[in-house]
Design an enzyme around this catalytic site. Structure first.
Site, PDB file in Angstrom:
ATOM      1  CD  GLU A 106       8.132  -0.425   3.577  1.00 45.46           C
ATOM      2  OE1 GLU A 106       8.930  -1.081   4.283  1.00 45.46           O
ATOM      3  OE2 GLU A 106       8.198   0.812   3.444  1.00 45.46           O
ATOM      4  CG  HIS A 135      10.191   3.225  -3.793  1.00 43.25           C
ATOM      5  ND1 HIS A 135       9.239   4.217  -3.714  1.00 43.25           N
ATOM      6  CD2 HIS A 135      10.010   2.459  -2.682  1.00 43.25           C
ATOM      7  CE1 HIS A 135       8.513   4.074  -2.620  1.00 43.25           C
ATOM      8  NE2 HIS A 135       8.972   3.010  -1.969  1.00 43.25           N
ATOM      9  NE  ARG A 160       6.280   0.959  -2.661  1.00 46.08           N
ATOM     10  CZ  ARG A 160       5.499  -0.032  -2.267  1.00 46.08           C
ATOM     11  NH1 ARG A 160       4.615  -0.570  -3.121  1.00 46.08           N
ATOM     12  NH2 ARG A 160       5.571  -0.501  -1.030  1.00 46.08           N
ATOM     13  CG  HIS A 166      10.015  -1.118  -0.563  1.00 44.41           C
ATOM     14  ND1 HIS A 166       9.014  -0.630  -1.367  1.00 44.41           N
ATOM     15  CD2 HIS A 166      10.432  -2.275  -1.152  1.00 44.41           C
ATOM     16  CE1 HIS A 166       8.817  -1.444  -2.386  1.00 44.41           C
ATOM     17  NE2 HIS A 166       9.674  -2.458  -2.277  1.00 44.41           N
TER      18      HIS A 166
END
Length: 362
Positions: free
Chosen positions: A131, A53, A104, A225
């Site tokens: 993440e 991202h 995100r 992520h």
């Protein structure tokens, strides 16, 4: 409406993109290459692209993020749009996208799909692509933790295979259980995760969802992520547990793979591993040299305590923003990053180093 503007010769000259990834002609395509909504790659039907991202508010502030739902900054919007432009120039086409439940990533997906004109394809979101949970480190400044615990310890927490950070509990101000999206899975929220733990949950999604799509000949984009992508790449590339500590990934630079029938990476066109990390058969569509410079910058941002400047707020901000808006067009007001406030437009300088040719994947 966010128009796909800026397809001007200046953007081509500055970004120096090379020819498309596929060899076969689009019009008319050969019979062997015709597949619904796929990149027309005659070399192999198994094509995959990873993308981290764009910059979020806590990336900018150099804080451990984990499952905290930090939004993109306006700089992160620009990074995502440039990633979309790189993919548009590469001529990769996707059948589906897989991403996390964190905004995100979701917003990066939306911006990229608008840039490549593929807003119509399915986007699948799952917490297994979140993440890693950084436990009790979440919210802390990374460089402060280096000063407190030392470079080696923080690097092991961030990059080793099986050493998780200290655990958080449900009294932590950033405990994910406070977020309603996890209300029906509180028992699955980890108190902390190593890369091994992250791989355990991401591998389930890979084996049950992504792998079957690839075997069907679909071209897949995974927007994720750093650590969930590291876990998937470790699995894909068969990177040793002791070596994975040395693999880091940049934001918003597409990493494209051609796979064989066993979903193992085919060699790069030059037959060598990437120069940026030394581990990968994938091709960085921003160029190995540019990625290496970004990773050097990111390393100094976290580990070099002699560097007191926040490198995410570099002095090239204005020149980079002016060039970016010239090259890809100014965003319409409704496309401003949600959650950004005055002062959230401090521009990271690393993408200004991406003025290299996009390597061709035959």
């Amino acid at each position: 409406m966010f128009s796909r503007i800026g397809r001007i010769r200046n953007a081509t000259e500055v970004l120096s993109f090379s020819r498309p990834l596929h060899k076969c002609e689009i019009v008319p395509p050969t019979l062997e290459c015709v597949r619904s909504l796929t990149s027309l790659n005659c070399e192999t039907p198994y094509n995959l692209c990873f993308l981290r991202h764009g910059q979020s508010t806590w990336n900018r502030d150099n804080r451990f993020i984990g499952w905290t739902d930090t939004p993109l900054t306006e700089d992160g919007v620009l990074e995502a749009r440039v990633a979309g432009q790189i993919l548009e120039r590469s001529k990769m086409m996707f059948d589906e996208v897989h991403t996390s439940v964190l905004r995100r990533c979701i917003r990066t997906v939306n911006l990229v799909l608008m840039e490549i004109g593929q807003e119509y394809i399915p986007v699948y979101k799952n917490y297994r692509l979140n993440e890693r949970n950084y436990g009790n480190l979440v919210g802390s400044n990374k460089k402060d933790m280096v000063r407190k615990h030392g470079v080696d310890q923080v690097k092991r927490w961030r990059r080793s295979f099986d050493e998780p950070p200290p655990e958080m509990d449900n009294t932590h101000p950033y405990w994910p259980g406070l977020d309603p999206r996890y209300g029906d899975m509180l028992e699955k929220i980890p108190p902390s995760e190593s890369l091994k733990d992250t791989m355990a949950r991401s591998s389930v999604y890979w084996d049950k969802i992504i792998s079957p799509s690839l075997r069907e000949g679909k071209t897949v984009l995974v927007v994720g992520h750093e650590n969930n992508l590291r876990s998937l790449i470790m699995k894909l590339e068969n990177i040793d547990e002791k070596d994975i500590i040395n693999l880091s990934l940049p934001r918003a630079v597409p990493l494209a793979y051609r796979l064989d029938e066993n979903l193992k990476p085919k060699p790069r066109a030059d037959g060598s591993l990437d120069e940026a990390t030394g581990f990968l058969n994938g091709t960085w569509l921003g160029g190995d040299g540019a990625v290496a410079k970004i990773l050097d910058r990111d390393h100094d941002q976290v580990y070099d305590t002699n560097v007191t400047e926040n490198l995410e707020l570099g002095t090239e901000r204005d020149s980079w923003r002016n060039w970016t808006e010239f090259a890809i067009g100014k965003p319409a007001p409704e496309m401003k990053a949600k959650g950004c406030v005055a002062g959230d437009d401090d521009l990271s300088k690393h993408l200004s180093k991406m003025k290299t040719k996009v390597p061709k994947i035959p």
